[in-house]
Design a protein around this motif. Structure first.
Motif, PDB file in Angstrom:
ATOM      1  N   GLY A   5       0.808  -1.209   0.000  1.00 47.43           N
ATOM      2  CA  GLY A   5       0.000   0.000   0.000  1.00 47.43           C
ATOM      3  C   GLY A   5       0.840   1.256   0.000  1.00 47.43           C
ATOM      4  N   ARG A   6       1.991   1.206   0.667  1.00 48.22           N
ATOM      5  CA  ARG A   6       2.872   2.365   0.763  1.00 48.22           C
ATOM      6  C   ARG A   6       4.324   1.883   0.758  1.00 48.22           C
ATOM      7  NH1 ARG A   6       2.438   7.873   2.397  1.00 48.22           N
ATOM      8  NH2 ARG A   6       0.279   7.523   1.780  1.00 48.22           N
ATOM      9  N   VAL A   7       5.186   2.614   0.064  1.00 41.66           N
ATOM     10  CA  VAL A   7       6.618   2.312   0.042  1.00 41.66           C
ATOM     11  C   VAL A   7       7.364   3.519   0.609  1.00 41.66           C
ATOM     12  CG1 VAL A   7       8.623   1.717  -1.359  1.00 41.66           C
ATOM     13  CG2 VAL A   7       6.353   0.843  -1.996  1.00 41.66           C
ATOM     14  N   VAL A   8       8.249   3.260   1.544  1.00 37.48           N
ATOM     15  CA  VAL A   8       9.078   4.303   2.136  1.00 37.48           C
ATOM     16  C   VAL A   8      10.524   4.045   1.735  1.00 37.48           C
ATOM     17  CG1 VAL A   8       9.957   5.294   4.276  1.00 37.48           C
ATOM     18  CG2 VAL A   8       7.535   4.674   4.084  1.00 37.48           C
ATOM     19  N   VAL A   9      11.131   5.014   1.084  1.00 34.82           N
ATOM     20  CA  VAL A   9      12.547   4.941   0.723  1.00 34.82           C
ATOM     21  C   VAL A   9      13.308   5.859   1.661  1.00 34.82           C
ATOM     22  CG1 VAL A   9      14.262   5.317  -1.092  1.00 34.82           C
ATOM     23  CG2 VAL A   9      11.966   4.478  -1.697  1.00 34.82           C
ATOM     24  N   THR A  10      14.222   5.304   2.428  1.00 35.01           N
ATOM     25  CA  THR A  10      14.948   6.116   3.394  1.00 35.01           C
ATOM     26  C   THR A  10      16.175   6.762   2.752  1.00 35.01           C
ATOM     27  OG1 THR A  10      16.327   4.274   4.148  1.00 35.01           O
ATOM     28  CG2 THR A  10      14.230   4.624   5.282  1.00 35.01           C
ATOM     29  N   GLY A  11      16.574   7.896   3.305  1.00 31.63           N
ATOM     30  CA  GLY A  11      17.775   8.566   2.840  1.00 31.63           C
ATOM     31  C   GLY A  11      19.015   7.750   3.161  1.00 31.63           C
ATOM     32  N   ILE A  12      20.061   7.986   2.395  1.00 33.02           N
ATOM     33  CA  ILE A  12      21.327   7.282   2.611  1.00 33.02           C
ATOM     34  C   ILE A  12      21.979   7.826   3.882  1.00 33.02           C
ATOM     35  CG2 ILE A  12      23.588   6.783   1.608  1.00 33.02           C
ATOM     36  CD1 ILE A  12      22.259   7.198  -1.149  1.00 33.02           C
ATOM     37  N   PRO A  13      22.536   6.951   4.711  1.00 35.31           N
ATOM     38  CA  PRO A  13      23.134   7.407   5.977  1.00 35.31           C
ATOM     39  C   PRO A  13      24.188   8.496   5.763  1.00 35.31           C
ATOM     40  CG  PRO A  13      22.942   5.024   5.966  1.00 35.31           C
ATOM     41  CD  PRO A  13      22.584   5.486   4.577  1.00 35.31           C
ATOM     42  N   PRO A  14      24.343   9.394   6.736  1.00 32.85           N
ATOM     43  CA  PRO A  14      25.280  10.526   6.606  1.00 32.85           C
ATOM     44  C   PRO A  14      26.722  10.096   6.818  1.00 32.85           C
ATOM     45  CG  PRO A  14      24.200  10.586   8.741  1.00 32.85           C
ATOM     46  CD  PRO A  14      23.572   9.449   7.991  1.00 32.85           C
ATOM     47  N   PHE A  15      27.397   9.729   5.748  1.00 34.66           N
ATOM     48  CA  PHE A  15      28.765   9.222   5.844  1.00 34.66           C
ATOM     49  C   PHE A  15      29.695  10.179   6.577  1.00 34.66           C
ATOM     50  CE2 PHE A  15      27.355   6.648   2.169  1.00 34.66           C
ATOM     51  CZ  PHE A  15      27.811   5.405   2.567  1.00 34.66           C
ATOM     52  N   ALA A  16      29.483  11.466   6.397  1.00 31.29           N
ATOM     53  CA  ALA A  16      30.380  12.442   7.016  1.00 31.29           C
ATOM     54  C   ALA A  16      30.364  12.358   8.542  1.00 31.29           C
ATOM     55  CB  ALA A  16      30.010  13.852   6.561  1.00 31.29           C
ATOM     56  N   LEU A  17      29.319  11.755   9.102  1.00 33.53           N
ATOM     57  CA  LEU A  17      29.191  11.662  10.555  1.00 33.53           C
ATOM     58  C   LEU A  17      29.585  10.296  11.102  1.00 33.53           C
ATOM     59  CD1 LEU A  17      25.777  13.539  10.991  1.00 33.53           C
ATOM     60  CD2 LEU A  17      28.091  14.465  11.182  1.00 33.53           C
ATOM     61  N   PHE A  18      29.992   9.372  10.219  1.00 32.46           N
ATOM     62  CA  PHE A  18      30.387   8.043  10.673  1.00 32.46           C
ATOM     63  C   PHE A  18      31.729   8.134  11.410  1.00 32.46           C
ATOM     64  CE2 PHE A  18      28.052   4.730   7.918  1.00 32.46           C
ATOM     65  CZ  PHE A  18      26.880   5.461   7.987  1.00 32.46           C
ATOM     66  N   SER A  66      33.807   5.892  11.959  1.00 35.89           N
ATOM     67  CA  SER A  66      34.809   5.008  11.354  1.00 35.89           C
ATOM     68  C   SER A  66      35.466   5.612  10.126  1.00 35.89           C
ATOM     69  CB  SER A  66      34.149   3.682  10.961  1.00 35.89           C
ATOM     70  OG  SER A  66      33.087   3.903  10.042  1.00 35.89           O
ATOM     71  N   LEU A  67      34.931   6.720   9.598  1.00 38.20           N
ATOM     72  CA  LEU A  67      35.429   7.278   8.348  1.00 38.20           C
ATOM     73  C   LEU A  67      36.221   8.558   8.596  1.00 38.20           C
ATOM     74  CD1 LEU A  67      32.283   6.880   6.053  1.00 38.20           C
ATOM     75  CD2 LEU A  67      34.186   5.289   6.385  1.00 38.20           C
ATOM     76  N   PRO A  68      37.453   8.639   8.108  1.00 40.51           N
ATOM     77  CA  PRO A  68      38.213   9.894   8.218  1.00 40.51           C
ATOM     78  C   PRO A  68      37.533  10.995   7.417  1.00 40.51           C
ATOM     79  CG  PRO A  68      39.350   8.310   6.809  1.00 40.51           C
ATOM     80  CD  PRO A  68      38.209   7.579   7.435  1.00 40.51           C
ATOM     81  N   ALA A  69      37.770  12.236   7.825  1.00 40.97           N
ATOM     82  CA  ALA A  69      36.983  13.369   7.330  1.00 40.97           C
ATOM     83  C   ALA A  69      36.944  13.520   5.814  1.00 40.97           C
ATOM     84  CB  ALA A  69      37.476  14.655   7.981  1.00 40.97           C
TER      85      ALA A  69
END
Length: 233
Positions: free
Chosen positions: A144-157, A159-162
């Motif tokens: 009945g309804r499909v929700v597409v979520t935004g891609i996670p904010p990589f800049a705030l992970f 584990s990831l250097p800036a």
């Protein structure tokens, strides 16, 4: 991004691939039911990448789908039957062609968690557009309804250097713009929900990449508020 930083970004990417140890998928049944107090049951399915598979927590009862079901019971009072179909490393193409066939019929809401692996694999907006549109077309007669979520904010992970995080974040923003456009073509049936704000303390699991149980609960709460409005329409 400043082109002069690209060699740094690529070097960081190689280092990360060689050193990072991702959390495994969650264990236990990937479906369940959270009882409510009134009204007909709501069928909710979550499909997508490692976040749909519950990476970062031990049991699927602590993952996104179960947390979403609990949030919807609290907000609607209705019983929620939930299921999750996820695969570590899945791109939107794999979700479309390999995972969607595993969903059933007559689902009230399908939540699509995808995009991070498309960014990491260097897939572009045209490929992403084709797959998101294909996912919505496939689910047109089943949900009945499909929700597409935004891609996670990589800049705030953590584990990831800036520089690498910013670079991936820019690529993710380009795909998110496509998602918004594709979902806007199906008002009343498809909804895009972005990721906003800084994740709260404790959001990330031990691998510093996937959500923890608290992170999944927080994320599910954001998505549930939009689904609650859709169920009341």
């Amino acid at each position: 991004m400043n082109p002069l930083l690209l060699p740094v970004v690529f070097a960081q990417g190689r280092w990360l691939r060689s050193t990072m140890r991702m959390a495994p998928a969650a264990e236990g049944p990937a479906s369940g039911s959270v009882p409510g107090s009134s009204g007909p049951a709501v069928r909710v399915a979550v499909v997508g990448d490692s976040t749909a598979a519950g990476c970062g927590v031990r049991s699927n009862d602590e993952g996104f789908a179960a947390a979403l079901a609990a949030e919807l019971v609290r907000s609607t009072g209705r019983t929620v039957e939930w299921s999750a179909v996820g695969q570590f490393g899945a791109t939107a193409r794999r979700v479309r062609h390999r995972l969607l066939p595993r969903l059933g019929e007559g689902i009230d809401v399908v939540v699509v968690l995808a995009g991070a692996n498309d960014v990491l694999a260097g897939r572009g907006p045209a490929q992403w557009r084709d797959d998101v549109a294909g996912i919505l077309t496939d689910l047109a007669g089943r949900a009945g309804r499909v929700v597409v979520t935004g891609i996670p904010p990589f800049a705030l992970f953590p584990s990831l250097p800036a520089p690498l995080g910013r670079y991936l974040g820019e690529r993710a923003a380009a795909l998110d713009a496509v998602s918004r456009e594709v979902c806007a073509r199906s008002p009343g049936r498809a909804t895009w929900i972005g990721t906003t704000g800084t994740p709260p303390p404790g959001f990330f699991a031990a691998d510093r990449f996937h959500p923890s149980a608290a992170g999944y609960r927080y994320w599910a709460g954001v998505v549930a508020r939009h689904i609650d409005l859709a169920l009341k329409e």
